[in-house]
Motif scaffolding. Structure first.
Motif, mmCIF file in Angstrom:
data_model
loop_
_atom_site.group_PDB
_atom_site.id
_atom_site.type_symbol
_atom_site.label_atom_id
_atom_site.label_comp_id
_atom_site.label_asym_id
_atom_site.label_seq_id
_atom_site.Cartn_x
_atom_site.Cartn_y
_atom_site.Cartn_z
ATOM 1 N N TYR A 62 0.827 -1.238 0.142
ATOM 2 C CA TYR A 62 -0.063 -0.076 0.215
ATOM 3 C C TYR A 62 0.827 1.339 0.104
ATOM 4 O O TYR A 62 0.665 2.215 -0.681
ATOM 5 C CB TYR A 62 -0.805 -0.049 1.220
ATOM 6 C CG TYR A 62 -2.022 -0.660 1.283
ATOM 7 C CD1 TYR A 62 -3.196 -0.201 0.243
ATOM 8 C CD2 TYR A 62 -2.532 -2.113 2.038
ATOM 9 C CE1 TYR A 62 -4.324 -0.898 0.122
ATOM 10 C CE2 TYR A 62 -3.631 -2.461 1.658
ATOM 11 C CZ TYR A 62 -4.561 -2.255 0.885
ATOM 12 O OH TYR A 62 -5.995 -2.655 0.828
ATOM 13 N N GLU A 63 1.795 1.382 0.852
ATOM 14 C CA GLU A 63 2.590 2.385 1.187
ATOM 15 C C GLU A 63 3.312 2.713 -0.254
ATOM 16 O O GLU A 63 3.689 3.602 -0.577
ATOM 17 C CB GLU A 63 3.579 2.349 2.309
ATOM 18 C CG GLU A 63 2.857 2.058 3.627
ATOM 19 C CD GLU A 63 2.186 3.427 3.894
ATOM 20 O OE1 GLU A 63 2.481 4.494 3.455
ATOM 21 O OE2 GLU A 63 1.348 3.408 4.912
ATOM 22 N N SER B 67 1.487 4.051 -3.227
ATOM 23 C CA SER B 67 0.758 5.151 -2.882
ATOM 24 C C SER B 67 1.990 6.383 -3.160
ATOM 25 O O SER B 67 1.701 7.342 -3.890
ATOM 26 C CB SER B 67 0.335 5.443 -1.534
ATOM 27 O OG SER B 67 0.052 6.942 -1.186
ATOM 28 N N TYR C 236 -5.413 -3.170 -4.441
ATOM 29 C CA TYR C 236 -5.105 -2.253 -3.465
ATOM 30 C C TYR C 236 -5.821 -1.046 -3.535
ATOM 31 O O TYR C 236 -6.158 -0.641 -2.329
ATOM 32 C CB TYR C 236 -3.595 -1.904 -3.404
ATOM 33 C CG TYR C 236 -2.814 -3.330 -3.048
ATOM 34 C CD1 TYR C 236 -2.381 -3.729 -1.857
ATOM 35 C CD2 TYR C 236 -2.352 -4.265 -4.064
ATOM 36 C CE1 TYR C 236 -1.836 -4.871 -1.405
ATOM 37 C CE2 TYR C 236 -1.841 -5.364 -3.337
ATOM 38 C CZ TYR C 236 -1.332 -5.741 -2.149
ATOM 39 O OH TYR C 236 -0.574 -6.629 -1.710
ATOM 40 N N PHE C 237 -5.884 -0.413 -4.440
ATOM 41 C CA PHE C 237 -6.602 0.879 -4.855
ATOM 42 C C PHE C 237 -7.490 0.863 -5.843
ATOM 43 O O PHE C 237 -7.129 0.709 -6.975
ATOM 44 C CB PHE C 237 -5.723 1.862 -4.811
ATOM 45 C CG PHE C 237 -4.482 2.103 -3.929
ATOM 46 C CD1 PHE C 237 -4.840 2.768 -2.750
ATOM 47 C CD2 PHE C 237 -3.264 1.598 -3.882
ATOM 48 C CE1 PHE C 237 -4.204 2.960 -1.814
ATOM 49 C CE2 PHE C 237 -2.355 1.932 -2.838
ATOM 50 C CZ PHE C 237 -2.701 2.387 -1.781
ATOM 51 N N ASP D 145 -7.531 7.101 -4.764
ATOM 52 C CA ASP D 145 -7.234 6.646 -3.361
ATOM 53 C C ASP D 145 -5.927 6.343 -3.240
ATOM 54 O O ASP D 145 -5.447 6.230 -2.005
ATOM 55 C CB ASP D 145 -7.921 4.931 -3.266
ATOM 56 C CG ASP D 145 -9.570 5.093 -3.239
ATOM 57 O OD1 ASP D 145 -10.023 5.944 -2.754
ATOM 58 O OD2 ASP D 145 -10.126 4.151 -3.631
ATOM 59 N N HIS E 47 -4.808 7.595 0.454
ATOM 60 C CA HIS E 47 -4.412 6.420 1.461
ATOM 61 C C HIS E 47 -3.107 7.447 2.556
ATOM 62 O O HIS E 47 -3.240 7.048 3.747
ATOM 63 C CB HIS E 47 -3.275 5.808 0.475
ATOM 64 C CG HIS E 47 -2.636 4.606 1.511
ATOM 65 N ND1 HIS E 47 -3.436 3.505 2.186
ATOM 66 C CD2 HIS E 47 -1.306 4.728 1.840
ATOM 67 C CE1 HIS E 47 -2.278 2.914 2.946
ATOM 68 N NE2 HIS E 47 -1.320 3.410 2.766
ATOM 69 N N ALA F 273 -5.506 8.382 5.134
ATOM 70 C CA ALA F 273 -6.647 7.344 5.776
ATOM 71 C C ALA F 273 -6.627 6.968 6.940
ATOM 72 O O ALA F 273 -7.609 6.766 7.584
ATOM 73 C CB ALA F 273 -6.609 6.259 4.558
#
Length: 205
Positions: free
Chosen positions: A15-16, A19, A53-54, A59, A63, A66
């Motif tokens: 995720y990180e 993003s 994931y997105f 998003d 994120h 979030a």
């Protein structure tokens, strides 16, 4: 609290990574100029993987904030004082730390991110959904009834307006040191007004 397992940690890192890569590209080229395919290629993943994931392009940016969605609710739930007093103290502590969430931060990376967020219509629209989730979480922490929802709406609105005013002045070129005193005064005044407005026992339980 149980520490996250390896699979969960790897998922969070993905995720990180996605993003951060997306935000870097957006800052370099502009949000609308960057395709999902370009982000996936830069991250060396497939488009279907990225969408797992997105689900939406926006998003990838949201994120970064979030984890603040349930922040107000957590502050209220863990406080030994009334909700407005707890959230007042939390916001003032954020101003003292120059927390980016308060708008009182002039780090170039923070300013660039906020310009991206507030300067892109689709991101602004998506950010309102983030605010609605903040409001819903806070309302639940306050009891979940109509009075709680009304109180949560007012509290979240006050925090948003205070942060936006700080960001507006900082982004216009004012120094944090010159804005901070006014920011604290405005926050105190705003939370005083909230205390008066939400003085009904059901609204400030």
């Amino acid at each position: 609290m149980t520490a996250p397992g390896l699979r969960q940690r790897k998922k969070q890192r993905m995720y990180e990574t996605l993003s951060e890569i997306a935000i870097r590209l957006f800052l370099e080229k502009g949000f609308d100029a960057v395709s999902v395919a370009e982000i996936a290629a830069a991250a060396e993943v497939s488009k279907p993987t990225l969408f797992r994931y997105f689900p939406a392009k926006e998003d990838l940016v949201l994120h970064r904030i979030a984890d603040h969605e349930d922040e107000a609710a957590q502050v209220v739930a863990g406080a030994g004082v009334g909700p407005v007093a707890a959230l007042r103290a939390h916001f003032l502590e954020g101003l003292e730390r120059c927390d980016p969430v308060t708008g009182l931060n002039d780090h170039p990376a923070v300013l660039d991110f906020h310009r991206l967020l507030y300067g892109t219509p689709s991101l602004v629209a998506r950010a309102y959904a983030h605010l609605e989730r903040q409001e819903a979480a806070l309302a639940e922490a306050l009891g979940g009834d109509l009075d709680a929802r009304l109180a949560a709406g007012q509290i979240i609105a006050v925090r948003r307006v205070l942060a936006m005013e700080n960001w507006r002045r900082i982004s216009a070129g004012e120094r944090v040191a010159d804005v901070k005193g006014d920011a604290v005064t405005a926050a105190e005044r705003a939370f005083d007004a909230l205390e008066r407005a939400l003085s009904h026992p059901d609204a400030t339980r």
